[in-house]
Design an enzyme around this catalytic site. Structure first.
Site, short mmCIF file in Angstrom:
data_model
loop_
_atom_site.label_atom_id
_atom_site.label_comp_id
_atom_site.label_asym_id
_atom_site.label_seq_id
_atom_site.Cartn_x
_atom_site.Cartn_y
_atom_site.Cartn_z
N HIS A 39 4.65 -1.86 1.40
CA HIS A 39 5.80 -1.65 0.50
C HIS A 39 7.08 -2.14 1.18
O HIS A 39 7.91 -2.82 0.55
CB HIS A 39 5.99 -0.15 0.19
CG HIS A 39 4.89 0.49 -0.58
ND1 HIS A 39 4.32 1.69 -0.21
CD2 HIS A 39 4.26 0.12 -1.72
CE1 HIS A 39 3.40 2.03 -1.10
NE2 HIS A 39 3.34 1.09 -2.02
N LYS B 160 0.36 14.56 -12.23
CA LYS B 160 -0.42 14.08 -11.08
C LYS B 160 0.25 14.53 -9.79
O LYS B 160 1.33 14.05 -9.45
CB LYS B 160 -0.47 12.54 -11.15
CG LYS B 160 -1.59 11.95 -10.31
CD LYS B 160 -1.67 10.44 -10.53
CE LYS B 160 -2.07 9.75 -9.26
NZ LYS B 160 -1.68 8.36 -9.21
N ARG C 205 -1.27 -8.06 -4.12
CA ARG C 205 -2.14 -8.20 -2.95
C ARG C 205 -3.30 -9.15 -3.20
O ARG C 205 -3.74 -9.86 -2.33
CB ARG C 205 -2.71 -6.82 -2.56
CG ARG C 205 -1.70 -5.91 -1.93
CD ARG C 205 -2.22 -4.50 -1.83
NE ARG C 205 -2.42 -3.95 -3.16
CZ ARG C 205 -2.49 -2.67 -3.44
NH1 ARG C 205 -2.44 -1.78 -2.48
NH2 ARG C 205 -2.65 -2.25 -4.68
N SER D 213 -1.46 3.00 -0.35
CA SER D 213 -1.22 4.40 0.02
C SER D 213 -2.52 5.19 -0.09
O SER D 213 -2.81 6.02 0.78
CB SER D 213 -0.18 5.04 -0.92
OG SER D 213 1.04 4.36 -0.83
#
Ligand code: PNS
Length: 170
Positions: free
Chosen positions: A28, A52, A101, A138
């Site tokens: 990030h 969440k 990515r 993450s």
């Protein structure tokens, strides 16, 4: 002969890097750094998702993001809920910046970019993730750390400390 300047004033370009950042990774940070050198202002916006629960509370994620970006005077941290396009409209944001990515990321990111464009015309800028971070997320960092794997170098040292402490307390 060099290009002549006619004194045109270019508008300030403010962009958003949205995400969950639970917690922020070096992948990030690489995207934030690059966005901060391309655009005038970068807002890192943490999604507040009541349904969440993350490993870190939103306030903790913000603290870590602030610390990790403290050397950049054109990066600020904020939160948002609801639609990202609405956040962009109400905060004078011209574009969203997303790190990509792999092709697997691109499929979904392209769909979201086109939906966001359809909704308000806001643009999305894709930055290819630097190869050294192309496998970093993450969720994988948390999973590996939870099982005692070494995630040093994938998150800032102070994040690693907090991550280790949080997982040990669980
Ligand atoms: O770090 P994440 O969880 O992969 O980030 C995903 C995020 C926050 C960028 C995405 O879920 C999002 O934009 N959510 C806000 C809600 C929204 O606008 N949904 C419509 C997308 S087209």
């Amino acid at each position: 002969m060099g290009r002549q300047s006619f004194g045109t004033v270019s508008p300030m370009v403010k962009v958003v890097c949205p995400g969950s950042f639970d917690p922020v990774t070096n992948g990030h940070l690489n995207i934030f750094d690059r966005a901060a050198s391309l655009f005038d202002e970068v807002v890192v916006a943490v999604l507040v998702n009541e349904s969440k629960r993350g490993l870190f509370a939103v306030d903790e994620r913000i603290e870590m993001l602030r610390e990790a970006t403290s050397l950049h005077d054109n990066i600020t941290i904020d939160t948002f809920d609801g639609l990202l396009v609405d956040y962009c409209s109400s905060h004078g944001i011209s574009a969203m910046v997303k790190g990509v990515r792999a092709v697997s990321d691109f499929d979904y990111e392209l769909q979201m970019a086109q939906m966001n464009d359809h909704l308000t015309g806001v643009d999305t800028v894709f930055l290819p993730t630097s190869p050294e971070f192309s496998f970093v997320s993450s969720s994988l960092v948390k999973e590996v750390a939870r099982h005692g794997g070494d995630v040093g170098g994938l998150v800032p040292a102070f994040v690693l400390e907090r991550l280790t402490a949080r997982l040990a307390a669980q």
